[in-house]
Design a protein around this motif. Structure first.
Motif, PDB file in Angstrom:
ATOM      1  N   MET A 274       0.666  -0.963   0.128  1.00 54.13           N
ATOM      2  CA  MET A 274      -0.026  -0.090  -0.086  1.00 54.13           C
ATOM      3  C   MET A 274       0.494   1.377   0.078  1.00 54.13           C
ATOM      4  SD  MET A 274      -2.952   1.210   3.315  1.00 54.13           S
ATOM      5  CE  MET A 274      -4.438   0.100   1.866  1.00 54.13           C
ATOM      6  N   LYS A 275       0.261   1.859  -0.503  1.00 56.87           N
ATOM      7  CA  LYS A 275       1.198   3.297  -0.389  1.00 56.87           C
ATOM      8  C   LYS A 275       1.024   4.330   0.422  1.00 56.87           C
ATOM      9  CE  LYS A 275       0.294   6.420  -4.412  1.00 56.87           C
ATOM     10  NZ  LYS A 275      -0.613   7.633  -5.194  1.00 56.87           N
ATOM     11  N   LYS A 276       2.997   4.645   0.867  1.00 61.31           N
ATOM     12  CA  LYS A 276       2.454   5.656   2.630  1.00 61.31           C
ATOM     13  C   LYS A 276       2.502   7.270   1.691  1.00 61.31           C
ATOM     14  CE  LYS A 276       4.763   2.025   4.597  1.00 61.31           C
ATOM     15  NZ  LYS A 276       5.858   1.942   5.820  1.00 61.31           N
ATOM     16  N   ILE A 277       2.040   7.392   2.271  1.00 55.81           N
ATOM     17  CA  ILE A 277       1.588   9.312   2.530  1.00 55.81           C
ATOM     18  C   ILE A 277       1.912  10.079   3.941  1.00 55.81           C
ATOM     19  CG2 ILE A 277       0.528  11.318   1.891  1.00 55.81           C
ATOM     20  CD1 ILE A 277      -0.876   9.570  -0.606  1.00 55.81           C
ATOM     21  N   VAL A 278       2.252  10.736   4.525  1.00 56.48           N
ATOM     22  CA  VAL A 278       2.926  11.543   4.451  1.00 56.48           C
ATOM     23  C   VAL A 278       2.786  12.914   5.094  1.00 56.48           C
ATOM     24  CG1 VAL A 278       4.904  12.032   7.087  1.00 56.48           C
ATOM     25  CG2 VAL A 278       4.613   9.735   5.876  1.00 56.48           C
ATOM     26  N   ALA A 279       1.722  13.455   5.530  1.00 50.56           N
ATOM     27  CA  ALA A 279       1.034  14.999   5.835  1.00 50.56           C
ATOM     28  C   ALA A 279       1.601  15.949   6.361  1.00 50.56           C
ATOM     29  CB  ALA A 279      -0.116  14.782   4.766  1.00 50.56           C
ATOM     30  N   CYS A 280       2.312  16.536   6.083  1.00 55.77           N
ATOM     31  CA  CYS A 280       2.984  17.498   7.365  1.00 55.77           C
ATOM     32  C   CYS A 280       2.587  18.828   7.480  1.00 55.77           C
ATOM     33  CB  CYS A 280       4.295  17.746   7.347  1.00 55.77           C
ATOM     34  SG  CYS A 280       5.143  18.075   8.688  1.00 55.77           S
ATOM     35  N   ASP A 281       2.143  19.856   8.921  1.00 57.07           N
ATOM     36  CA  ASP A 281       1.779  20.925   8.703  1.00 57.07           C
ATOM     37  C   ASP A 281       2.374  21.540   8.693  1.00 57.07           C
ATOM     38  OD1 ASP A 281       0.808  23.287   9.610  1.00 57.07           O
ATOM     39  OD2 ASP A 281       1.586  22.561  11.367  1.00 57.07           O
ATOM     40  N   PHE A 282       3.363  22.940   8.369  1.00 56.84           N
ATOM     41  CA  PHE A 282       4.030  23.368   7.835  1.00 56.84           C
ATOM     42  C   PHE A 282       4.531  24.687   9.595  1.00 56.84           C
ATOM     43  CE2 PHE A 282       6.808  26.929   6.873  1.00 56.84           C
ATOM     44  CZ  PHE A 282       8.196  26.707   6.255  1.00 56.84           C
ATOM     45  N   ASP A 283       3.726  25.581   9.830  1.00 60.91           N
ATOM     46  CA  ASP A 283       4.372  26.500  10.527  1.00 60.91           C
ATOM     47  C   ASP A 283       3.656  25.637  11.704  1.00 60.91           C
ATOM     48  OD1 ASP A 283       4.476  29.220   9.745  1.00 60.91           O
ATOM     49  OD2 ASP A 283       3.219  28.881   8.667  1.00 60.91           O
ATOM     50  N   GLY A 284       4.999  26.386  13.042  1.00 56.45           N
ATOM     51  CA  GLY A 284       4.975  25.760  14.739  1.00 56.45           C
ATOM     52  C   GLY A 284       5.101  23.545  14.308  1.00 56.45           C
ATOM     53  N   THR A 285       5.675  23.606  13.189  1.00 51.06           N
ATOM     54  CA  THR A 285       4.961  21.925  13.382  1.00 51.06           C
ATOM     55  C   THR A 285       6.733  22.024  13.318  1.00 51.06           C
ATOM     56  OG1 THR A 285       3.067  21.067  13.002  1.00 51.06           O
ATOM     57  CG2 THR A 285       4.576  19.507  12.240  1.00 51.06           C
ATOM     58  N   LEU A 286       6.820  22.207  10.956  1.00 47.62           N
ATOM     59  CA  LEU A 286       7.899  22.242  10.831  1.00 47.62           C
ATOM     60  C   LEU A 286       8.905  23.203  11.260  1.00 47.62           C
ATOM     61  CD1 LEU A 286       8.156  20.679   7.268  1.00 47.62           C
ATOM     62  CD2 LEU A 286       8.526  19.428   9.366  1.00 47.62           C
ATOM     63  N   THR A 287       8.005  23.847  11.631  1.00 46.73           N
ATOM     64  CA  THR A 287       8.434  25.809  12.290  1.00 46.73           C
ATOM     65  C   THR A 287       8.713  25.637  13.516  1.00 46.73           C
ATOM     66  OG1 THR A 287       7.325  27.242  11.399  1.00 46.73           O
ATOM     67  CG2 THR A 287       8.706  26.615   9.845  1.00 46.73           C
ATOM     68  N   THR A 288       9.414  26.949  14.081  1.00 46.42           N
ATOM     69  CA  THR A 288       9.481  26.753  15.479  1.00 46.42           C
ATOM     70  C   THR A 288       8.728  28.450  15.281  1.00 46.42           C
ATOM     71  OG1 THR A 288      11.807  28.485  15.248  1.00 46.42           O
ATOM     72  CG2 THR A 288      12.171  25.905  15.900  1.00 46.42           C
ATOM     73  N   ARG A 289       8.413  29.242  14.658  1.00 47.55           N
ATOM     74  CA  ARG A 289       7.395  29.806  14.586  1.00 47.55           C
ATOM     75  C   ARG A 289       6.349  30.276  13.712  1.00 47.55           C
ATOM     76  NH1 ARG A 289      10.037  35.530  13.504  1.00 47.55           N
ATOM     77  NH2 ARG A 289      11.813  35.296  12.782  1.00 47.55           N
ATOM     78  N   ASP A 290       5.264  30.805  13.455  1.00 51.57           N
ATOM     79  CA  ASP A 290       4.817  30.882  12.863  1.00 51.57           C
ATOM     80  C   ASP A 290       5.036  32.106  11.343  1.00 51.57           C
ATOM     81  OD1 ASP A 290       0.811  31.908  11.295  1.00 51.57           O
ATOM     82  OD2 ASP A 290       2.468  33.952  11.317  1.00 51.57           O
ATOM     83  N   THR A 291       5.129  31.852  10.203  1.00 47.40           N
ATOM     84  CA  THR A 291       5.602  32.374   8.326  1.00 47.40           C
ATOM     85  C   THR A 291       5.322  33.923   8.141  1.00 47.40           C
ATOM     86  OG1 THR A 291       5.447  30.798   7.724  1.00 47.40           O
ATOM     87  CG2 THR A 291       7.186  30.185   8.197  1.00 47.40           C
ATOM     88  N   PHE A 292       4.170  33.658   8.770  1.00 48.72           N
ATOM     89  CA  PHE A 292       3.132  34.908   7.983  1.00 48.72           C
ATOM     90  C   PHE A 292       3.172  35.983   7.965  1.00 48.72           C
ATOM     91  CE2 PHE A 292      -0.976  37.128   7.525  1.00 48.72           C
ATOM     92  CZ  PHE A 292      -0.835  37.720   6.748  1.00 48.72           C
ATOM     93  N   VAL A 293       3.933  36.165   9.865  1.00 54.87           N
ATOM     94  CA  VAL A 293       4.057  37.477  10.337  1.00 54.87           C
ATOM     95  C   VAL A 293       5.626  37.522   9.655  1.00 54.87           C
ATOM     96  CG1 VAL A 293       4.320  38.410  12.721  1.00 54.87           C
ATOM     97  CG2 VAL A 293       2.194  37.317  12.283  1.00 54.87           C
ATOM     98  N   ALA A 294       6.386  37.051  10.434  1.00 54.42           N
ATOM     99  CA  ALA A 294       8.138  36.655   9.508  1.00 54.42           C
ATOM    100  C   ALA A 294       8.344  36.977   8.383  1.00 54.42           C
ATOM    101  CB  ALA A 294       8.734  34.998  10.168  1.00 54.42           C
ATOM    102  N   PHE A 295       7.786  36.073   7.319  1.00 53.34           N
ATOM    103  CA  PHE A 295       7.433  36.947   6.320  1.00 53.34           C
ATOM    104  C   PHE A 295       7.250  38.470   6.456  1.00 53.34           C
ATOM    105  CE2 PHE A 295       5.913  37.275   1.466  1.00 53.34           C
ATOM    106  CZ  PHE A 295       7.225  36.370   0.847  1.00 53.34           C
ATOM    107  N   ILE A 296       5.889  38.362   6.563  1.00 51.04           N
ATOM    108  CA  ILE A 296       5.746  40.214   6.105  1.00 51.04           C
ATOM    109  C   ILE A 296       6.872  41.204   6.222  1.00 51.04           C
ATOM    110  CG2 ILE A 296       3.975  42.561   7.048  1.00 51.04           C
ATOM    111  CD1 ILE A 296       1.633  39.818   6.675  1.00 51.04           C
ATOM    112  N   ARG A 297       6.982  40.645   7.982  1.00 48.18           N
ATOM    113  CA  ARG A 297       7.951  42.037   8.652  1.00 48.18           C
ATOM    114  C   ARG A 297       9.370  41.799   7.734  1.00 48.18           C
ATOM    115  NH1 ARG A 297       9.670  41.191  15.067  1.00 48.18           N
ATOM    116  NH2 ARG A 297      10.012  42.815  15.658  1.00 48.18           N
ATOM    117  N   ASP A 298      10.031  40.419   7.145  1.00 45.59           N
ATOM    118  CA  ASP A 298      10.946  40.913   6.469  1.00 45.59           C
ATOM    119  C   ASP A 298      11.259  41.394   5.056  1.00 45.59           C
ATOM    120  OD1 ASP A 298      14.301  38.687   5.946  1.00 45.59           O
ATOM    121  OD2 ASP A 298      13.325  38.587   4.236  1.00 45.59           O
ATOM    122  N   VAL A 299       9.770  40.978   4.769  1.00 47.06           N
ATOM    123  CA  VAL A 299       9.356  41.759   3.013  1.00 47.06           C
ATOM    124  C   VAL A 299       9.689  43.260   3.599  1.00 47.06           C
ATOM    125  CG1 VAL A 299       8.157  42.223   1.327  1.00 47.06           C
ATOM    126  CG2 VAL A 299       8.638  39.992   1.941  1.00 47.06           C
TER     127      VAL A 299
END
Length: 194
Positions: free
Chosen positions: A1-26
């Motif tokens: 059977m095929k295996k699929i791994v689904a992962c959230d990004f913000d907070g799961t793979l990162t240490t903080r929210d990237t929406f806010v961080a991205f806006i601030r960076d730009v």
């Protein structure tokens, strides 16, 4: 059977929210704080449950990015990913690499805009919130629904519709991941934190 791994990004793979961080960076601190100050009432309404989070997010996104060319936006996204690798959790990176080595199909499902999530993981399928572009410029609106809650399951099913054909492992860290975690055969909550 095929295996699929689904992962959230913000907070799961990162240490903080990237929406806010991205806006601030730009835009830098001054424009960042001014923009969020102008949306204080809207943010308060969201936090007390009077306004949906996706709507607030879209309005803030429009304030900052409406009218920007797609090329400029994508350039900012690439730059952000290149200069913010430190946001990634080492255990999350290792889990993705292991899943790929074991032959699983890896997919990141995020409420963040897929344009800046994808450059962090170029070899991984990303299902994120999508932005609308007309005549090469961002309209400020989202093309897709905010990829949060049930929408994460909906988006997964658009790519992998035959649920009985695969074993799903899911990783998440917030209420926005509950439906995805419940939908999976195996689920892990806040898995990559030491």
């Amino acid at each position: 059977m095929k295996k699929i791994v689904a992962c959230d990004f913000d907070g799961t793979l990162t240490t903080r929210d990237t929406f806010v961080a991205f806006i601030r960076d730009v835009f830098g601190d001054r424009k960042f704080w001014w923009g969020f100050l102008r949306h204080t009432l809207l943010l308060v309404k969201m936090f007390i449950g009077l306004c949906p989070g996706g709507e607030v997010k879209e309005r803030i996104f429009a304030y900052f990015f409406k009218g920007m060319s797609q090329d400029e936006f994508d350039s900012h996204c690439q730059q952000f990913a290149a200069s913010h690798r430190s946001l990634l959790r080492p255990l999350g990176i290792a889990a993705i690499a292991q899943a790929q080595q074991e032959g699983a199909e890896m997919v990141i499902i995020s409420a963040s805009i897929d344009n800046w999530v994808q450059p962090f993981f170029p070899s991984v399928k990303v299902l994120g919130t999508q932005v609308e572009v007309r005549d090469g410029r961002l309209t400020g609106r989202f093309l897709s629904s905010n990829c949060f809650g049930q929408e994460k399951v909906n988006r997964l099913l658009t790519v992998y519709p035959q649920r009985s054909d695969y074993h799903l492992t899911a990783y998440g860290d917030s209420k926005g991941d509950r439906e995805l975690l419940a939908f999976a055969d195996e689920s892990y909550y806040k898995p990559f934190r030491r």
